[in-house]
Motif scaffolding. Sequence first.
Motif, mmCIF file in Angstrom:
data_model
loop_
_atom_site.group_PDB
_atom_site.id
_atom_site.type_symbol
_atom_site.label_atom_id
_atom_site.label_comp_id
_atom_site.label_asym_id
_atom_site.label_seq_id
_atom_site.Cartn_x
_atom_site.Cartn_y
_atom_site.Cartn_z
ATOM 1 N N ARG A 3 2.216 7.756 -10.210
ATOM 2 C CA ARG A 3 3.363 6.904 -10.523
ATOM 3 C C ARG A 3 3.729 6.023 -9.343
ATOM 4 N NH1 ARG A 3 8.711 8.554 -9.198
ATOM 5 N NH2 ARG A 3 8.690 10.327 -7.798
ATOM 6 N N GLY A 4 2.985 6.110 -8.248
ATOM 7 C CA GLY A 4 3.246 5.245 -7.112
ATOM 8 C C GLY A 4 4.468 5.681 -6.336
ATOM 9 N N LEU A 5 5.058 4.739 -5.628
ATOM 10 C CA LEU A 5 6.214 5.045 -4.791
ATOM 11 C C LEU A 5 7.398 4.194 -5.221
ATOM 12 C CD1 LEU A 5 4.645 5.156 -1.207
ATOM 13 C CD2 LEU A 5 5.603 7.079 -2.496
ATOM 14 N N VAL A 152 1.821 -10.562 12.798
ATOM 15 C CA VAL A 152 2.001 -9.319 12.050
ATOM 16 C C VAL A 152 0.628 -8.741 11.719
ATOM 17 C CG1 VAL A 152 3.128 -8.238 10.069
ATOM 18 C CG2 VAL A 152 4.086 -10.333 11.054
ATOM 19 N N GLU A 153 0.306 -7.611 12.330
ATOM 20 C CA GLU A 153 -1.017 -7.016 12.132
ATOM 21 C C GLU A 153 -0.967 -5.684 11.400
ATOM 22 O OE1 GLU A 153 -3.798 -8.244 15.690
ATOM 23 O OE2 GLU A 153 -1.832 -7.697 16.477
ATOM 24 N N GLY A 154 0.229 -5.211 11.127
ATOM 25 C CA GLY A 154 0.402 -3.946 10.404
ATOM 26 C C GLY A 154 1.881 -3.764 10.150
ATOM 27 N N CYS A 155 2.243 -2.747 9.309
ATOM 28 C CA CYS A 155 3.654 -2.605 8.974
ATOM 29 C C CYS A 155 4.465 -2.121 10.174
ATOM 30 C CB CYS A 155 3.843 -1.701 7.767
ATOM 31 S SG CYS A 155 3.478 0.031 8.068
ATOM 32 N N ASP A 156 3.790 -1.680 11.216
ATOM 33 C CA ASP A 156 4.512 -1.368 12.451
ATOM 34 C C ASP A 156 3.759 -1.930 13.662
ATOM 35 O OD1 ASP A 156 2.369 0.269 12.293
ATOM 36 O OD2 ASP A 156 3.435 2.124 12.781
ATOM 37 N N PHE A 326 6.768 4.449 4.857
ATOM 38 C CA PHE A 326 6.667 5.787 4.246
ATOM 39 C C PHE A 326 5.205 6.106 3.919
ATOM 40 C CE2 PHE A 326 6.807 8.649 0.545
ATOM 41 C CZ PHE A 326 7.619 9.651 1.039
ATOM 42 N N ARG A 327 4.526 5.109 3.338
ATOM 43 C CA ARG A 327 3.124 5.288 2.972
ATOM 44 C C ARG A 327 2.271 5.544 4.222
ATOM 45 N NH1 ARG A 327 1.647 0.859 -1.083
ATOM 46 N NH2 ARG A 327 1.923 -0.421 0.764
ATOM 47 N N ALA A 328 2.705 4.936 5.349
ATOM 48 C CA ALA A 328 1.971 5.117 6.601
ATOM 49 C C ALA A 328 2.373 6.413 7.313
ATOM 50 C CB ALA A 328 2.198 3.920 7.511
ATOM 51 N N GLY A 329 3.256 7.183 6.684
ATOM 52 C CA GLY A 329 3.593 8.488 7.253
ATOM 53 C C GLY A 329 4.877 8.543 8.061
ATOM 54 N N HIS A 330 5.623 7.435 8.124
ATOM 55 C CA HIS A 330 6.868 7.441 8.904
ATOM 56 C C HIS A 330 7.972 8.207 8.179
ATOM 57 C CE1 HIS A 330 6.057 4.345 12.065
ATOM 58 N NE2 HIS A 330 5.040 4.113 11.253
ATOM 59 N N ARG A 331 8.669 9.058 8.918
ATOM 60 C CA ARG A 331 9.856 9.744 8.402
ATOM 61 C C ARG A 331 10.850 9.806 9.543
ATOM 62 N NH1 ARG A 331 6.499 9.296 5.128
ATOM 63 N NH2 ARG A 331 5.632 10.793 3.653
#
Lengths: 361, 219
Positions: A3-5, A152-156, A326-331
């Motif tokens: 169902r994705g995110l 911008v080379e990545g979401c972080d 979130f998808r990249a594991g950040h919490r």
Amino acid sequence: MPRGLTILGLESSCDDTAAAVVRQRAGARPEILASVVHGQTALHADYGGVVPEIAARAHAEKLDICVEEALAQAGIGLAEIDAVAVTAGPGLIGGVLSGVMCAKGIAAGAGLPLVGVNHLAGHALTPRLTDGLDFPYLALLVSGGHCQFLLVEGCDAFTRLGGTIDDAPGEAFDKTARLLGLPQPGGPAVERTARGGDPARFSFPRPLLDRPGCDMSFSGLKTALLRARDALIAEQGGLYEADRRDLCAGFQAALRDVLAEKSRRALDQCTGLTGFAVAGGVAANAAIRAALSSLAEAEGVPFLAPPLALCTDNAAMIAWAGLELFRAGHRDGFDLAARPRWPLDGAAPALLGSGRKGAKA
Amino acid sequence: MPPDAARILAFDTSAAHCAAALLSGGTVLATRSEEMDRGQAERLFPLLEEVLAEGGLGWRDLDAVAVGTGPGNFTGIRIAVAAARGLALSLSRPAIGVSGFEALAEAAPGPVLASIDARRGMVHLQLLDGEQAAAPVTAPLDALPPLPGAAGAACIGHEAGAVAAVLGARAAAPRLPVAQAIAQVAARRRDRPQPRPAPLYLRGADAAPASDQPPVILP
């Protein structure tokens, strides 16, 4: 994840209280299920700018209402949300704190993960939400509080190529409007008034064009406009409509020229770009947008400007940035701090601000 | 469930502290109060989770959250109120706002003159008697106005001795720690609908009208 995110986003870093729900199903384009923005323009109208304490008071009593509206618009409950994303800075700290605390309350009560998002990352990642743009691309963030070029080379992963060393262009638009007796917000008012004006009648400076690099300065432009206005008033006892038109046209042209030339230099520093994206409220200005668009065309790079509602402050961009993180594991933990200053590119030398509070940009 | 059997988590960050109490049916299950000048925003939720864990309850077991709405430090009361409103939303439970005056007066017999530091040599005062409360006033500590009804009241809170001496009240100590008091006031209110909690600032935002005068526009 079939169902994705689905991410709930909250934004309250300046004078817009916003909440949004963004969903991305596996292999599909992201969808904005709801995006609610409650502006505060009327609250600040008498003060000639955003008053931080007034803004904070409004955010604290509006955020939960915005979230309820966004969930209702999306037609979902918190049970269908995967994480809560919130602007944790940079911005006016009272508003950011209200957002962070409201988000913690929502995440704690619903048992959801919390993701703190940099407001600038929200703007910079918007072209991926709207157009699915791939990394790496060049983003120009140009708003009331910010002006910077980001690779911008990545979401972080952001590299700042340059930025303003003093005021932001949106701030200069607002000041110009006040000096000329035009309504706030200044951007649309100045743009409207500039139509039919003679941009060459007044000689306005193009600061820092004579220096290499992508840094910019706009405070001298404000001063030049004030001097030109005062000279006219001293001579005539006021301003004619034609004066206002010409002042606005000249101011806008100077700003456009600086942004276009510095954009050219930033583009020339990069290779393999998938696009040149502009974001922030000033991206709504048609003259500036046109100049940047033709520049990109000349440089052979696709030009992207998200729709206005996603250029100005909103929570869909925060939900989207939160989704990518979130998808990249950040919490983040419940000790997540609100940060008035938070440069996206921690490695670049400070352009603005220093000392105990650290770099502003 | 009768109101007094409710499980209520109360918290307050209106001054230089982070305080919380967990009550169940009027019994204190756990409580914490930490002095701090800053850092309440980072500390509040970890502290609340410690209190819940000590009380053996989870977020979903709560019947209501209660929050101190001030007056006090503007940022501090926003931290707690925003948190409470977020919790109310996610738990689908009421968040009940309780003023610092009500917290000071809780469990005291007879009329109370509650006093809270307003900074800059000023004090916020409110007279409370049971469910009755006069409008709060803010006045300089060294030039307190006469307050009808203050004579004979128990003055509780900031500079209680000095305020009591001027206004003919008698100084007294708060009966309960702040978070426990907030929880008890909230427990009594649970049986009727409550507005969303809102900060009680009692002071306008410092803001000067714009100094730029618009130019005369000539015809």
